[in-house]
Design a protein around this motif. Structure first.
Motif, short mmCIF file in Angstrom:
data_model
loop_
_atom_site.label_atom_id
_atom_site.label_comp_id
_atom_site.label_asym_id
_atom_site.label_seq_id
_atom_site.Cartn_x
_atom_site.Cartn_y
_atom_site.Cartn_z
N CYS A 130 44.41 32.27 42.16
CA CYS A 130 43.03 32.10 42.40
C CYS A 130 41.87 31.45 41.50
N GLY A 131 42.57 31.28 40.19
CA GLY A 131 41.67 30.88 39.29
C GLY A 131 40.52 31.60 38.72
N THR A 132 39.39 31.10 38.45
CA THR A 132 38.34 31.91 37.88
C THR A 132 37.55 32.73 39.01
N VAL A 133 37.63 33.98 39.31
CA VAL A 133 36.88 34.84 40.44
C VAL A 133 35.86 35.62 40.03
N PRO A 134 34.61 35.27 40.44
CA PRO A 134 33.54 36.10 40.14
C PRO A 134 33.83 37.79 40.82
N VAL A 135 33.69 38.63 39.89
CA VAL A 135 33.62 40.04 40.47
C VAL A 135 32.58 40.09 41.67
N PRO A 136 33.12 40.76 42.69
CA PRO A 136 32.25 40.73 43.97
C PRO A 136 31.03 41.61 43.71
N GLU A 137 29.76 41.38 44.13
CA GLU A 137 28.51 42.21 43.75
C GLU A 137 28.88 43.68 44.25
N SER A 138 29.60 43.97 44.97
CA SER A 138 29.68 45.41 45.62
C SER A 138 30.63 46.00 44.62
N GLN A 139 31.23 45.42 43.69
CA GLN A 139 32.14 46.01 42.58
C GLN A 139 31.39 46.24 41.24
N LEU A 140 29.92 45.87 41.16
CA LEU A 140 29.20 45.90 40.02
C LEU A 140 28.69 47.46 39.87
N PRO A 141 28.57 47.92 38.48
CA PRO A 141 28.79 47.20 37.41
C PRO A 141 30.14 47.11 36.94
N VAL A 142 30.67 46.06 36.14
CA VAL A 142 31.86 46.13 35.61
C VAL A 142 31.40 46.86 34.12
N GLU A 143 31.87 48.31 34.05
CA GLU A 143 31.34 49.19 33.05
C GLU A 143 32.05 48.98 31.80
N LEU A 144 31.30 48.82 30.63
CA LEU A 144 31.95 48.88 29.43
C LEU A 144 32.41 50.21 28.95
N PRO A 145 33.87 50.03 28.63
CA PRO A 145 34.59 51.44 28.50
C PRO A 145 34.32 51.99 27.08
N PHE A 146 34.59 53.02 27.14
CA PHE A 146 34.38 53.69 25.61
C PHE A 146 35.84 53.39 24.81
#
Ligand SMILES: [Zn+2]
Ligand SMILES: [Zn+2]
Length: 816
Positions: free
Chosen positions: A455-471
């Motif tokens: 699919c190429g470049t896919v924006p993360v769906p808003e419902s899946q935010l946040p993309v958490e910064l992992p430790f």
């Protein structure tokens, strides 16, 4: 303690003890919710914003406190004027500052940052700011950066976020990409290391598409002029022409942008950037090897070296083009002093009137023609190797039908003529670049993008935010130019949100400036979990009524905030396009004539001063150092004068009497003081407002007289924005049960502003020569000056007066 002093009552003098009353009032404000704005029901909303700090481990800097106190006084003053004031504060906790500090300390930013925030919070609460802490935000918390990622997605949706491989500024010490704005004189603004050029795939925001709007709106914004000028310079509008030079023997044309189309008759050669896409097609076989070698050398250079002045280098492509004005065949060269990043990546060289072109032409023996001459030049003076001339005031020469025209008119006429012939068009160019927002670092919000082979470049769906910064323990950046997150497969391998096949996350995080480019939208809705900003709250509170911050952010932060706001408006999320109606830049505090720095050992720890003198005295002293918009020099001894004023105010409240009537002269002075402090506070002229209050204090306590309650109560109100704890305590001592900040601002009686005057008889050698109307307390010097300014009197005063007899309120006798 008593405030009514009766004849038979004994008063026990209580000294002013900030250590007692300051915590008392801070506790009471918290209990009563004094500092909380009525976010949903406010009738006269006033959003007072100060730039939020990044929470350094060193704690609150006195410069922070200077900035915050000035903003706080403005907020409190507006509240006293009857506004519902909302003043939030939070932490710019993501970013390279915090990350570099964690690296230095050998700590993890995810552990260190909350500690720093807590320490800052303790110091800030102590500073007595009227902050609505319910709405505090921290950009490094998922509940905040969820919405930073959402902002990214809105830009992406609008087609304003794009990825491209670009030559970028790379700081080898910070190991990160820097925006052009973060490079100062070829070095990293943060660490001073010389910046290199690298080619990397980067995310950009299309700020350039908003250049004209960003520029035009500056005309009506109520901002510090110095800040507006910095933005205008950065946006860099220039009027000029885009011109086409047809390449001989090709269908191609070389397009150039020039701000001096009037000099086209002097264009004796063209130069392309070595990376220009036409180079390969135009180069002749004979020149192919030389061109290839030159391009290889250039690729190895960094952008800074290329921009620095050095001996000019270049190679002839073998091709020629037609100068549309002269019809002459002119050679096409490539040279590293022309950059692909600027304009069209090609220039028409006018060595008679451009320094770099002149040096290049001399080096390679290319023709130099003068086409503009100043009034004293002779048109046919050979330029030879004397110098180029750059006389924008001159008139055209050697330019056919345009000879004799002034430069400004020639620009228009030549452009029109070239346009008629199909050789060009008038265009407006902007210097503003697109904003590179990718950072190959750890401590920021992951850019919410997924790459899928299908699919190429896919924006993360808003419902899946946040993309958490992992430790991740190994957050340290390396020299590879890829983010530390790219070392963590377990994190970046995810199913594609569209097709479900294996895909991978973008591993760059976004620039800190994105965190702060929208935070003002978040504050009123800081506790809302379902939206970035609640529509009703946003309508009520935004745009920001008063924004105060450092002028070091005049370009980056303010420009990005304006850009994001415009995009949000265009996307239909808000109905305004300028975030800050009024912006004022505050000055800087220096100490004993030098900039404060750790190495000089002259850093001020605010805690020490607040312990010794009290928060109110420290606040007021910071404001008394100089004009708020200019800053001042911190000298230890100065604070005692401010403290003495507060002590006297305290003692006066203790001594106050309600009997009899206030003194008429004191009341006149009071009403002049009310007017002055009001005007000065509105204009952020805090130092003069404080001086006026001190002067009034002297009047009230002249000859240790007992002040009347009506003389003193308004002074307590005037002092409130400056010394809020003391004012609250005095207000209570004077019999009030609600906050002084709900008591309003005292009004002045215009009738009492008129200074009382007397008629002064003026004699010269004992003879009546005139009458002067003067202020009742006029001095002899002032009376003399007024007399000498009166022609009818002055004509009788011949030579230096031998003697002056002055009887106050009655007579001035000048003996000559
Ligand atoms: Zn650096
Ligand atoms: Zn897919």
């Amino acid at each position: 303690m008593r405030y009514l002093v009766g004849m038979s009552e004994t008063v026990i003098p209580t000294p002013y003890e900030p250590a007692t009353i300051e915590p008392k009032w801070q506790t009471r404000w918290a209990e009563r919710g004094t500092n909380e704005a009525r976010l949903d029901t406010a009738e006269r909303p006033f959003y007072s914003l100060m730039m939020f700090p990044y929470p350094s481990a060193e704690g609150l800097h006195v410069g922070n406190l200077f900035a915050f106190t000035g903003s706080d006084i403005s907020a409190r003053f507006h509240r006293l004027l009857g506004y519902d004031v909302f003043q939030p504060l939070g932490y710019d906790a993501f970013g390279i500052h915090s990350e570099n500090y964690a690296l230095k300390m050998g700590a993890h930013p995810m552990e260190l940052t909350p500690k720093n925030v807590a320490n800052f919070q303790r110091q800030l609460e102590r500073a007595g700011l009227m902050v609505d802490w319910r709405q505090k935000l921290d950009t490094s918390r998922p509940e905040y950066y969820k919405w930073t990622q959402w902002v990214f997605l809105q830009l992406h949706k609008q087609g304003l976020a794009y990825k491209k491989a670009a030559a970028v500024n790379w700081c080898p010490s910070c190991k990160t990409v820097l925006a052009n704005e973060q490079v100062e004189g070829g070095t990293c603004e943060r660490c001073g290391t010389t910046v290199e050029q690298r080619f990397l795939e980067q995310w950009f925001f299309r700020t350039s598409a908003y250049a004209e709007r960003l520029l035009n709106n500056l005309d009506w914004l109520d901002w510090s002029p110095v800040t507006k000028q910095a933005q205008r310079n950065w946006i860099g509008r220039s009027e000029g022409a885009q011109l086409s030079f047809r390449v001989s023997g090709h269908d191609e044309a070389v397009r150039v942008f020039t701000t001096r189309p009037d000099t086209i008759f002097g264009a004796t050669y063209l130069v392309l950037a070595p990376e220009h896409p036409l180079v390969a097609a135009l180069t002749t076989d004979a020149q192919r090897e030389a061109v290839r070698e030159y391009r290889d050398t250039t690729t190895k250079q960094d952008l800074i070296t290329r921009k620095s002045s050095k001996e000019k280098t270049g190679v002839f492509t073998g091709a020629t083009a037609t100068n549309p004005a002269t019809g002459a065949q002119i050679p096409i060269w490539i040279a590293d002093y022309v950059l692909m990043e600027y304009g069209t990546g090609a220039i028409m060289a006018v060595p008679g009137h451009d320094e770099r072109d002149f040096e290049f032409a001399q080096r390679f023996k290319l023709p130099i023609v003068r086409v503009v001459a100043g009034p004293d030049d002779v048109a046919d003076t050979p330029l030879g190797d004397a110098a180029y001339t750059d006389d924008a005031q001159g008139r055209l020469v050697n330019s056919g039908a345009f000879d004799g025209l002034a430069v400004s008119e020639a620009k228009r006429r030549v452009t029109a003529w070239l346009a008629e012939g199909g050789h060009g068009t008038a265009v407006t160019n902007f210097r503003l670049y697109d904003w590179c927002i990718s950072r190959q670092r750890y401590w920021g919000p992951p850019i919410p993008i997924i790459y899928c082979d299908e699919c190429g470049t896919v924006p993360v769906p808003e419902s899946q935010l946040p993309v958490e910064l992992p430790f991740i323990p190994d957050f340290k950046p390396d020299d590879s130019g890829i983010s530390p997150l790219a070392r963590h497969e377990e994190w970046y391998r995810v199913p594609c949100p569209t097709c479900g096949k294996p895909a991978r996350r973008e591993t760059d995080v976004s620039d800190t400036f994105l965190d702060s480019a929208w935070y003002f939208l978040r504050y009123p809705s800081a506790q809302h979990t379902e939206v970035a900003f609640d529509p009703a709250r946003t309508r009520k509170w935004l745009p920001v009524d008063s924004y105060i911050g450092g002028n070091e952010h005049a370009v980056l932060h303010l420009l990005y905030s304006r850009f994001v706001t415009m995009v949000m408006k265009d996307a239909g999320h808000i109905d305004f396009e300028e975030p800050f109606t009024r912006f004022r830049a505050h000055g800087m505090i220096i100490r004993d004539g030098a900039k404060m720095s750790k190495s000089k050992g002259n850093v001020i720890n605010p805690d020490v001063y607040m312990d010794e003198w009290g928060t109110d005295a420290f606040r007021m002293y910071l404001m008394f150092l100089g004009p708020y918009e200019e800053g001042g020099d911190f000298r230890d001894q100065g604070i005692s004068g401010v403290r003495r004023f507060l002590d006297r105010l305290w003692a006066s409240v203790r001594d106050v009497s309600s009997e009899g009537t206030p003194d008429a002269d004191v009341m006149r002075k009071l009403h002049r003081t009310i007017r002055k402090v009001g005007e000065d506070s509105a204009a952020l002229s805090y130092n003069t407002a404080i001086a006026a209050m001190m002067e009034y204090m002297n009047t009230v306590r002249r000859s240790e007289r007992t002040p009347h309650r009506d003389e003193l109560l308004p002074l307590v109100q005037l002092t409130a924005p400056y010394a809020p704890h003391l004012a609250e305590e005095c207000w209570e001592q004077l019999g009030h049960h609600t906050s002084v900040f709900d008591g309003g601002w005292p009004a002045f009686d215009p009738a009492l502003l008129v200074e009382e005057t007397v008629d002064l008889v003026v004699q010269v050698n004992g003879k009546l020569r005139g009458k002067l109307t003067v202020p009742i307390d006029v001095t002899q010097e002032a009376a003399m000056a007024l007399a000498m300014a009166d022609a009818g009197i002055a004509k009788h005063v011949t030579g230096e007066p031998k003697k002056v007899i002055f009887v106050p309120k009655r007579l001035l006798n000048i003996v000559v």
